[in-house]
Design a protein around this motif. Structure first.
Motif, PDB file in Angstrom:
ATOM      1  N   PRO A 187       0.922  -1.364   0.025  1.00 30.36           N
ATOM      2  CA  PRO A 187      -0.029   0.124  -0.061  1.00 30.36           C
ATOM      3  C   PRO A 187       0.947   1.066   0.046  1.00 30.36           C
ATOM      4  CG  PRO A 187      -0.802  -1.653   1.533  1.00 30.36           C
ATOM      5  CD  PRO A 187       0.386  -2.152   1.245  1.00 30.36           C
ATOM      6  N   GLN A 188       1.993   1.295   0.615  1.00 34.57           N
ATOM      7  CA  GLN A 188       2.764   2.323   0.602  1.00 34.57           C
ATOM      8  C   GLN A 188       3.247   2.930  -0.737  1.00 34.57           C
ATOM      9  OE1 GLN A 188       5.408   1.293   3.868  1.00 34.57           O
ATOM     10  NE2 GLN A 188       4.284   2.083   5.726  1.00 34.57           N
ATOM     11  N   LEU A 189       3.950   1.768  -1.511  1.00 35.75           N
ATOM     12  CA  LEU A 189       4.392   1.816  -2.758  1.00 35.75           C
ATOM     13  C   LEU A 189       3.209   2.255  -3.581  1.00 35.75           C
ATOM     14  CD1 LEU A 189       6.784  -1.231  -2.900  1.00 35.75           C
ATOM     15  CD2 LEU A 189       7.338   1.184  -2.919  1.00 35.75           C
ATOM     16  N   GLN A 190       1.878   1.816  -3.327  1.00 35.08           N
ATOM     17  CA  GLN A 190       1.037   2.151  -4.333  1.00 35.08           C
ATOM     18  C   GLN A 190       0.525   3.682  -3.967  1.00 35.08           C
ATOM     19  OE1 GLN A 190      -1.988  -0.785  -3.168  1.00 35.08           O
ATOM     20  NE2 GLN A 190      -1.764  -1.670  -5.014  1.00 35.08           N
ATOM     21  N   LEU A 191       0.966   4.361  -2.992  1.00 32.74           N
ATOM     22  CA  LEU A 191       0.461   5.663  -2.559  1.00 32.74           C
ATOM     23  C   LEU A 191       1.663   6.586  -3.135  1.00 32.74           C
ATOM     24  CD1 LEU A 191      -0.718   7.643  -0.747  1.00 32.74           C
ATOM     25  CD2 LEU A 191       0.526   7.283   1.177  1.00 32.74           C
ATOM     26  N   GLN A 192       2.905   6.070  -3.142  1.00 35.25           N
ATOM     27  CA  GLN A 192       4.094   6.520  -3.671  1.00 35.25           C
ATOM     28  C   GLN A 192       3.772   6.794  -5.329  1.00 35.25           C
ATOM     29  OE1 GLN A 192       7.772   5.101  -2.587  1.00 35.25           O
ATOM     30  NE2 GLN A 192       7.136   4.623  -0.598  1.00 35.25           N
ATOM     31  N   LEU A 193       3.260   5.898  -5.840  1.00 37.69           N
ATOM     32  CA  LEU A 193       2.930   5.893  -7.321  1.00 37.69           C
ATOM     33  C   LEU A 193       1.846   6.676  -7.512  1.00 37.69           C
ATOM     34  CD1 LEU A 193       3.152   2.061  -8.241  1.00 37.69           C
ATOM     35  CD2 LEU A 193       4.795   3.787  -8.841  1.00 37.69           C
ATOM     36  N   THR A 194       0.612   6.885  -6.543  1.00 39.35           N
ATOM     37  CA  THR A 194      -0.116   7.751  -6.731  1.00 39.35           C
ATOM     38  C   THR A 194       0.350   9.211  -6.967  1.00 39.35           C
ATOM     39  OG1 THR A 194      -1.689   6.342  -5.688  1.00 39.35           O
ATOM     40  CG2 THR A 194      -2.492   8.656  -5.802  1.00 39.35           C
ATOM     41  N   TYR A 195       1.319   9.430  -6.090  1.00 35.89           N
ATOM     42  CA  TYR A 195       1.744  10.820  -5.843  1.00 35.89           C
ATOM     43  C   TYR A 195       2.330  11.252  -7.174  1.00 35.89           C
ATOM     44  CZ  TYR A 195       1.098  11.914  -0.821  1.00 35.89           C
ATOM     45  OH  TYR A 195       0.367  12.422   0.413  1.00 35.89           O
ATOM     46  N   VAL A 196       3.342  10.069  -7.718  1.00 38.55           N
ATOM     47  CA  VAL A 196       4.050  10.203  -9.225  1.00 38.55           C
ATOM     48  C   VAL A 196       3.033  10.724 -10.274  1.00 38.55           C
ATOM     49  CG1 VAL A 196       5.431   9.221 -10.634  1.00 38.55           C
ATOM     50  CG2 VAL A 196       5.964   9.054  -8.500  1.00 38.55           C
ATOM     51  N   TYR A 197       1.893   9.876 -10.052  1.00 38.71           N
ATOM     52  CA  TYR A 197       0.974  10.175 -11.291  1.00 38.71           C
ATOM     53  C   TYR A 197       0.483  11.427 -11.137  1.00 38.71           C
ATOM     54  CZ  TYR A 197      -3.678   9.614 -13.519  1.00 38.71           C
ATOM     55  OH  TYR A 197      -4.922   9.791 -14.236  1.00 38.71           O
ATOM     56  N   LEU A 235      10.451  14.515  -6.116  1.00 35.91           N
ATOM     57  CA  LEU A 235       9.465  14.126  -5.567  1.00 35.91           C
ATOM     58  C   LEU A 235       9.752  12.896  -4.758  1.00 35.91           C
ATOM     59  CD1 LEU A 235       6.334  14.372  -4.723  1.00 35.91           C
ATOM     60  CD2 LEU A 235       5.934  13.134  -6.780  1.00 35.91           C
ATOM     61  N   LEU A 236      10.327  11.900  -5.554  1.00 35.86           N
ATOM     62  CA  LEU A 236      10.618  10.619  -5.137  1.00 35.86           C
ATOM     63  C   LEU A 236      11.765  10.683  -3.989  1.00 35.86           C
ATOM     64  CD1 LEU A 236      10.755   8.649  -8.764  1.00 35.86           C
ATOM     65  CD2 LEU A 236       9.228   8.443  -6.660  1.00 35.86           C
ATOM     66  N   ASP A 237      12.718  11.648  -4.149  1.00 40.29           N
ATOM     67  CA  ASP A 237      13.755  11.627  -3.237  1.00 40.29           C
ATOM     68  C   ASP A 237      13.111  12.234  -1.654  1.00 40.29           C
ATOM     69  OD1 ASP A 237      15.925  11.220  -4.903  1.00 40.29           O
ATOM     70  OD2 ASP A 237      16.344  13.145  -5.216  1.00 40.29           O
ATOM     71  N   MET A 238      11.908  13.339  -1.892  1.00 42.13           N
ATOM     72  CA  MET A 238      11.540  13.769  -0.914  1.00 42.13           C
ATOM     73  C   MET A 238      10.863  12.297  -0.241  1.00 42.13           C
ATOM     74  SD  MET A 238      10.023  17.402  -1.889  1.00 42.13           S
ATOM     75  CE  MET A 238       9.116  17.676  -0.212  1.00 42.13           C
ATOM     76  N   MET A 239      10.029  11.516  -1.059  1.00 44.17           N
ATOM     77  CA  MET A 239       9.094  10.410  -0.292  1.00 44.17           C
ATOM     78  C   MET A 239      10.108   9.554   0.498  1.00 44.17           C
ATOM     79  SD  MET A 239       5.985   9.694  -2.564  1.00 44.17           S
ATOM     80  CE  MET A 239       6.760   9.748  -4.453  1.00 44.17           C
TER      81      MET A 239
END
Length: 513
Positions: A187-197, A235-239
């Motif tokens: 779920p956390q990885l899915q959340l990160q992908l949602t932020y990327v989207y 964004l990915l670095d911040m996450m």
């Protein structure tokens, strides 16, 4: 769909694409179950809670989606955390060796987390590491896997192959994929992908994206996203280090309430006909926000604004004007942002959002009015600078030899507070490790299988305590020699101080236009 039939084909395909992983930490745990679901704040969570599959099981989610989990025998435990024997390596080590951009290097596949974006036609769009043009084969396999499951009217969400998680987010016309060997849960990885989207939607609205691919299915989206890679990378670095993303909340800059009210009043008096939101940000923290009475901003949209400011230094030298889509507010249209810093000496950035694409000069005048009020009798600008430099209004004094760090999230306000990092978390590597510990606690407390109200976990390096109630979430890290009773005593003391300092730590009463 018969989930047993595609299992071997999918596993073989992912093995051919071979990329590695870690499992979730294990250790001594004491937990108290909670049957309630987590509350929503602002307009709600980005993701719906999902059950993460246990090792060796294949499950169907409530909407018929497929999760695959394949148990691995190649794990060993060090300090209570599982590590893989497949040779996966931290990104810092590989960056120093200059490997991250060379997809032909044999160690490139050992990077601990990859993010890929491709179109539903399999066209490469983005890779966090390496040139996406050289990853056509890998992305072709990913597209084939998604299509294979879609043929049976299902949606592929995740595969656990060996020690590595492959997480898919299908947002037509795009496919986003995370491949991770870190402690992030599915779920956390899915959340990160949602932020990327959402970051992509901030550049191209959802309506534009759909129209482009309806007209040309094989369109190369990089033509429109050119130059925006730095925002995705940032964004990915911040996450990786900022807990605000997995907490789905915003960190506020602690300042006395009368100064925050004065700043809010200054923003409020600069209202123009087209101004929708006035936001002041400093050091990735929200100072204050003024909004219309009928509307609010979701933390996910504020994170996009903070990432925009954080990723570009050009805003420091001049007033800027650009369109931005905030997907949780409205994913089909743009707001227009006037972005500038208050002064050369103050790290506070003012973001004024308008519905009028021709309102630059109008908002430039509003900016001058705001600065005039802030530098006048309120003297708020030095207070902001001082608060960032010294954190004198924060809770740094709470941490010490017993409590090393904590995260406190107010569900009521959708905001959280934490102290500055101190030893042993004064290096980037240790901060990332601490972030992984918090992610583990957060996932374990919110898991759909057995959600917990209270959890205590002891490892060789630290003791962890998680506590969730209807109004707050608390995650704390202690010296491993501290007993449970002492840890709980420290937490109760912390809770009392937060209650007393609430109006200083959080935006309790947001001003409206």
């Amino acid at each position: 769909m018969d989930v047993n039939q595609p299992r071997d084909s999918l596993v073989k395909a992912m093995a051919d694409a071979s990329l590695t992983a870690n499992d979730q930490p294990t250790g001594q745990e004491v937990g108290c179950e909670d049957s309630s679901t987590s509350a929503l704040f602002f307009t709600g969570s980005i993701l719906d809670s999902q059950k993460q599959p246990e090792d060796g099981e294949i499950t169907l989610t409530s909407d018929g989606n497929v999760n695959f989990a394949i148990q691995s025998d190649h794990e060993h435990e060090v300090d209570g955390i599982l590590h893989s024997d497949d040779g996966s390596m931290p990104i810092g080590v590989l960056q120093k060796q200059g490997i991250t951009d060379d997809v032909s290097h044999p160690d490139w596949s050992k990077i601990d987390k990859h993010i890929f974006i491709l179109s539903e036609a399999g066209k490469p769009i983005y890779s966090r590491y390496g040139n996406e043009e050289k990853l056509v084969t890998i992305m072709g396999v990913m597209q084939a896997l998604v299509s294979f499951v879609q043929d049976d009217k299902d949606t592929l969400q995740s595969i656990i192959a060996g020690n590595r998680k492959y997480v898919f987010l299908v947002k037509a016309p795009l496919i986003l994929v995370a491949v991770s060997s870190l402690q992030d849960s599915i779920p956390q990885l899915q959340l990160q992908l949602t932020y990327v989207y959402h970051q992509i939607l901030s550049v191209l609205t959802g309506a534009q994206l759909q129209k482009i691919f309806e007209q040309l299915r094989n369109y190369d989206l990089r033509k429109l996203l050119g130059g925006t890679e730095k925002f995705l990378n940032n964004l990915l670095d911040m996450m990786d280090t900022d807990p605000s993303f997995f907490l789905e909340s915003v960190r506020c800059l602690p300042i006395p309430v009368h100064y925050r009210d004065s700043i809010g009043s200054s923003l409020q008096h600069a209202k123009t006909k087209s101004l929708v939101f006035a936001i002041l940000i400093a050091d990735n923290q929200l100072v204050t926000l003024v909004r219309p009475k009928k509307y609010s901003l979701h933390p996910a949209d504020l994170h996009l604004i903070i990432n925009l400011v954080n990723a570009s230094t050009s805003f420091q030298s001049c007033e800027s004007w650009l369109p931005i889509c905030l997907p949780k507010f409205n994913d089909s249209g743009y707001l227009h942002a006037h972005i500038s810093y208050l002064t050369e000496d103050c790290p506070a950035c003012l973001v004024l959002l308008s519905t009028d694409k021709d309102a630059f000069y109008e908002l430039a005048e509003s900016r001058e009015k705001i600065i005039k009020r802030l530098t006048g009798k309120s003297h708020s600008i030095p207070v902001i600078s001082d608060a960032i430099t010294t954190n004198k209004y924060g809770l740094d004094g709470i941490v010490g030899s017993e409590m090393w760090h904590f995260l406190y999230k107010s569900k009521t306000y959708g905001q959280f507070v934490s102290p500055k990092f101190r030893p042993p978390y004064n290096t980037l590597e240790e901060r990332i490790r601490l972030q992984d510990l918090y992610k583990y606690l957060h996932h374990r407390m919110h898991t759909g299988v057995k959600p917990l109200k209270i959890m205590y976990r002891l490892t060789n390096q630290e003791a962890l305590l998680g506590w969730i109630s209807e109004s707050f979430e608390l995650y704390a890290v202690f010296n491993p020699l501290v007993s449970k009773s002492v840890a709980i005593s420290n937490v109760k003391k912390l809770m009392g101080i937060i209650k007393q300092e609430e109006d200083k730590l959080f935006i309790v009463n947001a001003r409206t236009f």
